[in-house]
Motif scaffolding. Structure first.
Motif, mmCIF file in Angstrom:
data_model
loop_
_atom_site.group_PDB
_atom_site.id
_atom_site.type_symbol
_atom_site.label_atom_id
_atom_site.label_comp_id
_atom_site.label_asym_id
_atom_site.label_seq_id
_atom_site.Cartn_x
_atom_site.Cartn_y
_atom_site.Cartn_z
ATOM 1 N N ARG A 190 0.826 -1.206 -0.081
ATOM 2 C CA ARG A 190 0.079 0.046 -0.144
ATOM 3 C C ARG A 190 1.138 1.210 -0.071
ATOM 4 O O ARG A 190 1.638 1.249 0.803
ATOM 5 C CB ARG A 190 -0.954 -0.053 1.153
ATOM 6 C CG ARG A 190 -1.881 1.322 1.376
ATOM 7 C CD ARG A 190 -2.867 1.228 2.404
ATOM 8 N NE ARG A 190 -2.230 0.868 3.572
ATOM 9 C CZ ARG A 190 -2.720 -0.005 4.411
ATOM 10 N NH1 ARG A 190 -3.674 -0.938 4.373
ATOM 11 N NH2 ARG A 190 -1.902 -0.211 5.729
ATOM 12 N N LEU A 191 0.348 2.222 -0.910
ATOM 13 C CA LEU A 191 1.097 3.493 -0.683
ATOM 14 C C LEU A 191 0.617 4.445 0.282
ATOM 15 O O LEU A 191 -0.765 4.523 0.401
ATOM 16 C CB LEU A 191 1.034 4.253 -2.069
ATOM 17 C CG LEU A 191 1.713 3.353 -3.401
ATOM 18 C CD1 LEU A 191 1.383 4.259 -4.713
ATOM 19 C CD2 LEU A 191 3.378 3.023 -3.028
ATOM 20 N N ASP A 192 1.073 4.917 1.009
ATOM 21 C CA ASP A 192 0.426 5.760 2.302
ATOM 22 C C ASP A 192 0.446 7.096 1.888
ATOM 23 O O ASP A 192 0.827 8.327 2.598
ATOM 24 C CB ASP A 192 1.279 5.837 3.435
ATOM 25 C CG ASP A 192 1.541 4.194 4.079
ATOM 26 O OD1 ASP A 192 0.459 3.592 3.938
ATOM 27 O OD2 ASP A 192 2.626 3.876 4.406
ATOM 28 N N ASP A 194 -2.163 10.319 -1.004
ATOM 29 C CA ASP A 194 -3.478 10.524 -1.294
ATOM 30 C C ASP A 194 -3.319 10.474 -2.898
ATOM 31 O O ASP A 194 -3.277 11.484 -3.739
ATOM 32 C CB ASP A 194 -3.720 11.858 -0.944
ATOM 33 C CG ASP A 194 -4.060 12.136 0.479
ATOM 34 O OD1 ASP A 194 -4.549 11.036 1.204
ATOM 35 O OD2 ASP A 194 -3.855 13.321 1.074
ATOM 36 N N LYS A 198 -3.767 3.230 -4.609
ATOM 37 C CA LYS A 198 -2.852 3.160 -3.470
ATOM 38 C C LYS A 198 -2.704 1.584 -3.236
ATOM 39 O O LYS A 198 -1.499 1.314 -2.532
ATOM 40 C CB LYS A 198 -3.886 3.613 -2.322
ATOM 41 C CG LYS A 198 -3.870 5.010 -2.539
ATOM 42 C CD LYS A 198 -4.791 5.658 -1.240
ATOM 43 C CE LYS A 198 -4.139 5.411 0.166
ATOM 44 N NZ LYS A 198 -4.544 6.076 1.203
ATOM 45 N N CYS A 367 0.780 2.519 -7.870
ATOM 46 C CA CYS A 367 1.019 1.405 -7.331
ATOM 47 C C CYS A 367 1.046 0.224 -8.547
ATOM 48 O O CYS A 367 1.750 -0.787 -8.511
ATOM 49 C CB CYS A 367 0.274 0.667 -6.211
ATOM 50 S SG CYS A 367 -1.534 0.337 -6.524
ATOM 51 N N ASN A 373 -3.845 -3.522 -9.563
ATOM 52 C CA ASN A 373 -4.637 -3.102 -8.448
ATOM 53 C C ASN A 373 -5.816 -4.076 -8.546
ATOM 54 O O ASN A 373 -6.802 -3.762 -7.893
ATOM 55 C CB ASN A 373 -4.733 -1.831 -8.627
ATOM 56 C CG ASN A 373 -5.523 -1.361 -10.123
ATOM 57 O OD1 ASN A 373 -5.801 -2.311 -10.935
ATOM 58 N ND2 ASN A 373 -5.914 -0.343 -10.454
#
Length: 382
Positions: A190-192, A194, A198, A367, A373
């Motif tokens: 997961r990308l933290d 906005d 993600k 991502c 995804n």
């Protein structure tokens, strides 16, 4: 501390495509040894397995490279590839992509039958394999893992952990004595920030040769067989991880083939980067029986078992810790001519000036540049 290894190197014929590299360790030095090459013909490489599980099994055809070139194999397209069984059935494979020939929908092998691979249309030559019996394989009893403490924690340090995945299996009939395992691993990351994309998943297949024989034991029982070591230098264990382990039955000849390949392949990029022409196989050219064909046509029953790992492991890397390169106000662009992506927005009311954090690395903002995804069908959250 110094240690050395004495290696007796004999001259043997090797294919002009795949060289053997021996790493000699002596007093901390690393040297690359390239043996004398006596064979200069590029060779056909055949690899693939058919199983009893349905789906699409793949036979890959390629040509070898000159010695010293550790690269992807040269795929061979336009061939006619089929599989026959001892009951007279013939299954024709389709070329799904260059050099990759797949079984048709609805095909699955049947234990107890014998299968033979046929290849034609390559330089006016025909190749075939020995008839191979599809032997039954027992189920995997369990797949499990142990935490490994790399560096223990103290009052100032959280420590570093790794993970070792094992399996247990047994064959109460005692008929299956030679085993091979492979796996497919999947992990979520997961990308933290906005950003729209993600959460993604990554798939990776095993490349190591993992085999074992129980022929020397009174019973066919295997316990704590290592499957996969996961270090803290990967983010596999950061959120949730899954591994699907596949178990195959082998006959003794194929087991010996994989054992020799495993002993030869050292410090290279793949299983077929280094294969001596003297390796045994089950493939031959009809027109020229003396022609060397590399690889092995595998016929095997298959069982699988999946586990998920979601645990607290210390010291797992954060692959995106250095993504934020700076910040600027909402009405200004970053001081760079490079494309940039907004990671975090910081709104506020006057007299505060809203600003955002940015990056010039697209993989930090999407991502899908690293994974997919699309949630896997088998994925669960518990």
């Amino acid at each position: 501390m110094k240690f050395s290894v004495d290696i007796n190197i004999r001259k043997v014929p090797f294919i002009w495509n795949v060289g053997i590299a021996m790493i000699i360790l002596s007093a901390g030095c690393v040297a690359l040894y390239t043996p004398e090459i006596t064979e200069t013909t590029d060779l056909l490489v055949v690899r693939g397995t058919i199983t009893d599980q349905g789906g699409k099994d793949t036979i890959k055809l390629s040509r070898s490279y000159p010695v010293g070139n550790v690269r992807d194999a040269r795929p061979v397209g336009g061939a006619n590839v089929s599989i026959s069984d001892n009951l007279g059935n013939v299954i024709r494979l389709l070329e799904a992509s260059m050099g990759n020939y797949v079984t048709p929908d609805g095909f699955s092998g049947i234990t107890g039958r014998f299968y033979r691979l046929h290849i034609s249309g390559i330089r006016d030559k025909t190749y075939e394999s020995d008839p191979m019996e599809m032997r039954p394989v027992p189920p995997i009893d369990c797949v499990y893992y142990n935490r490994i403490v790399i560096d223990p924690p103290d009052e100032f340090f959280k420590g570093n952990d790794a993970c070792q995945v094992y399996l247990d299996t047994h064959d109460p009939s005692g008929n299956c004595r030679w085993f091979r395992w492979s796996f497919t691993e999947t992990w979520m990351f997961r990308l933290d920030f906005d950003v729209p994309n993600k959460i993604c998943w990554i798939n990776a297949n095993s490349h190591d040769i993992n085999i074992k024989s129980t022929s020397a034991y009174s019973g066919s029982v295997i316990e704590r067989q290592p499957v996969k070591y996961i270090s803290n230098t990967s983010d596999r264990l950061k959120l949730r991880y899954s591994i699907l382990v596949n178990q195959f039955s082998l006959n003794e000849d194929e087991y010996l083939y994989w054992e020799k390949v495993r002993n030869i392949v050292t410090n290279t990029g793949g299983l077929y980067d280094m294969i001596p022409a003297a390796l045994p196989n089950n493939l031959r050219c009809i027109q020229d029986p003396d022609e060397t064909v590399l690889g092995y046509f595998s016929v095997s029953a298959k069982t699988s078992k999946r586990i998920f790992i979601q645990d607290e492991f210390a010291g797992i890397i954060d692959a995106y810790s250095n993504c934020i390169e700076g910040n600027t106000s909402n009405n200004q662009r970053p001081p760079s001519d490079k494309p940039f992506w907004v990671l975090l927005k910081h709104p506020c009311s006057l007299p505060c000036i809203p600003y955002f954090d940015y990056t010039t690395r697209e993989e930090c903002a999407d991502c899908t540049l690293r994974g997919s995804n699309k949630r896997p069908d088998f994925w669960t959250d518990k």
